[in-house]
Design an enzyme around this catalytic site. Structure first.
Site, short mmCIF file in Angstrom:
data_model
loop_
_atom_site.label_atom_id
_atom_site.label_comp_id
_atom_site.label_asym_id
_atom_site.label_seq_id
_atom_site.Cartn_x
_atom_site.Cartn_y
_atom_site.Cartn_z
N LYS A 108 75.05 -16.66 -86.07
CA LYS A 108 74.18 -17.72 -86.58
C LYS A 108 74.26 -17.75 -88.10
O LYS A 108 74.22 -16.71 -88.76
CB LYS A 108 72.75 -17.47 -86.11
CG LYS A 108 71.78 -18.59 -86.45
CD LYS A 108 70.42 -18.36 -85.80
CE LYS A 108 69.46 -19.50 -86.14
NZ LYS A 108 68.14 -19.34 -85.48
N SER A 183 66.48 -23.62 -83.79
CA SER A 183 67.46 -23.59 -84.86
C SER A 183 68.78 -22.92 -84.45
O SER A 183 69.77 -23.01 -85.17
CB SER A 183 66.88 -22.85 -86.07
OG SER A 183 66.60 -21.49 -85.75
N SER A 207 63.20 -21.25 -81.51
CA SER A 207 64.58 -21.42 -81.97
C SER A 207 65.64 -20.77 -81.10
O SER A 207 66.82 -21.08 -81.23
CB SER A 207 64.72 -20.91 -83.40
OG SER A 207 64.05 -21.77 -84.29
#
Length: 498
Positions: A108, A183, A207
């Site tokens: 990520k 996210s 997220s």
């Protein structure tokens, strides 16, 4: 410097030639990219596949299909293939192999990666190259995973829709006109599209769970401290956590097994080795006490197409032998607790950027930081007390039930060009946070929450179900998730990409 693979240059000649490389060990087999991580790792360990073959297959799939999805935003084909070759050499020498040996992973883009840029989706960090790995990144690589690049995020991971001014929007592999969530949207889309078999993520208000729901994969928000975060601005942070994602519950447990475990620098980190999560997840669900709620006790609006899919799952659970009752924990005050503590964290972490580079931050981010600046000591005291009350009420609730089952998201994947849904079931959603309540209300419990594929709408859009257990009961939610997954098989339905 690893090459960018944003929407403009995802299929660049540099990326393609590096991915192919000299002296390919065997023709690439695209079907390798559809294998479960547990199966793929076992084949590599048995010598049926080499790490280089596995990485090569995923790199070529990324080259072909990432331009349509924009999940992978930084890619290092040469470095990945060199690391894979070194992994094969270690195996040939008979060295001890980690549980993720030979598996490719893109991290990520909010997690620090040494020597590879970490942009946070912000032009202010577009060329930022950390000189150290974040703890979870190091643990995953120490377990044998091969770093191939980074996955897309919203700007500073703010919001559950993945778009930013550096790389653009990530698109849902099941319908590229729609959001992949966020996210950890790039991570979820990369999993669904077959670009990597495992993914790391993080979750404050959904997220990990929302993108898993949107992309028909699995995501686990662990108990705070199960996966310690370092470095971190607030070592006592309990609202934001890091966690694993996979295409199956077993794959997700495999990644948790290397991410979890105590670290003396993180005061809330939980004792106990992460390796315990690698044990088989078989469990008889008969007699399991399940609290089932389609709308968190009437506290959240849920679109009809989500509700229709979710409500059918009560029958599935009953067929598994579960004792299902409609019930929900006491979540009164969760809105104030979450928004207050989130705003405090945003002001603490990003307030200096608001002062120096306000024009470079998206409006929703500016609003959330300013919300933090308006807080008083009394506000924080009230939120802290409310957080404690809700946690204690949850402990009592889970003495009556083994798990809570609820929808992950209140909506299906929405238009990729929209910032967020503005109406749910006729009810206006005024900020970029409002539509995420089904996830962030449960963040306040301090409990593990697993997002598992629950089926599809008539339009073919994924819907997720979250299984929430008592604090520290990751093993329970994983076992229940595995039983539900085996009974339904929704996660086996993969997207068709051009």
């Amino acid at each position: 410097m690893p090459v960018s693979t944003g929407p403009a240059d995802s299929g660049s000649a540099d990326s393609g030639s590096a991915a192919t490389g000299p002296a390919d060990p065997a023709p690439v087999r695209d079907e390798l990219c559809a294998l479960d991580a547990v199966d793929l790792a076992a084949r590599v360990r048995r010598g049926e596949l080499s790490a280089r073959e596995v990485v090569q297959a995923h790199l070529e799939r990324i080259e072909r299909l990432n331009p349509a999805v924009n999940a992978i935003v930084t890619l290092d084909p040469e470095g990945a293939l060199a690391a894979a070759a070194a992994a094969d050499e270690r195996q040939a020498r008979g060295e001890e192999l980690g549980p993720l040996h030979g598996l490719p992973i893109a991290f990520k883009d909010t997690h620090l990666t040494r020597g590879m840029r970490t942009t946070h989706g912000s032009p202010l960090f577009a060329e930022h190259v950390p000189d150290e790995d974040e703890l979870l990144v190091r643990r995953i690589q120490d377990a044998g995973a091969i770093r191939i690049g980074k996955t897309n995020v919203p700007e500073f991971a703010a919001g559950s829709h993945t778009f930013n001014p550096v790389f653009g929007a990530t698109r849902n592999p099941y319908d590229t006109k729609r959001s992949a969530g966020g996210s950890s949207g790039g991570a979820a889309a990369a999993l669904a599209a077959g670009f990597q078999p495992l993914a790391d993520g993080s979750d404050m208000g959904g997220s990990l769970r929302n993108p898993a729901s949107f992309c028909n994969v699995v995501g686990l928000r662990p108990t705070p401290g199960r996966v310690p975060s370092h470095p971190a601005g607030n070592l006592w942070e309990t609202l934001a956590v890091a966690g694993p994602m996979g295409r199956t519950v077993a794959d997700t447990a495999l990644l948790l097994s290397v991410m979890a475990g105590p670290d003396p620098r993180v005061p809330i980190s939980l004792e106990g080795p992460g390796a315990a999560f690698r044990a088989p997840l078989g469990r008889d669900a008969a007699g399991l006490r399940v609290a089932f709620t389609p709308d968190l006790g009437g506290r959240v609006a849920v679109d009809r197409d989500v509700r229709d899919v979710f409500e059918r799952q009560a029958e599935v659970l009953e067929e598994l032998g579960c004792v299902v009752a409609e019930d929900c924990p006491d979540l009164d005050g969760a809105e104030d607790v979450f928004r207050t503590l989130r705003a405090q964290e945003f002001n603490q972490g990003l307030g200096a950027l608001l002062d120096s580079d306000r024009a470079s931050l998206k409006d929703s981010l500016v609003w959330n930081i300013e919300e933090g600046r308006r807080l008083t000591g009394a506000d924080l005291a009230r939120a802290t007390a409310g957080h404690a009350r809700i946690h204690l009420a949850a402990v009592g609730f889970f003495e009556r039930y083994d798990v809570l089952v609820a929808p992950v998201s209140q909506v299906t994947p929405f238009d990729v060009e929209a910032e967020y849904p503005t109406v749910i079931d006729g009810q206006p959603q005024h900020t970029y946070l409002d539509w995420m309540r089904s996830a962030y209300f449960l963040s306040v419990l301090g409990a593990p929450a697993l997002s598992v594929p629950a089926g599809f709408t008539g339009a073919g859009l994924p819907v997720g179900l979250q299984i929430v257990g008592p604090p520290r009961a990751e093993r329970t939610v994983l076992e229940v998730g595995a039983a539900y997954e085996a009974a339904t098989g929704h996660g086996r339905r993969r997207p068709s990409l051009p």
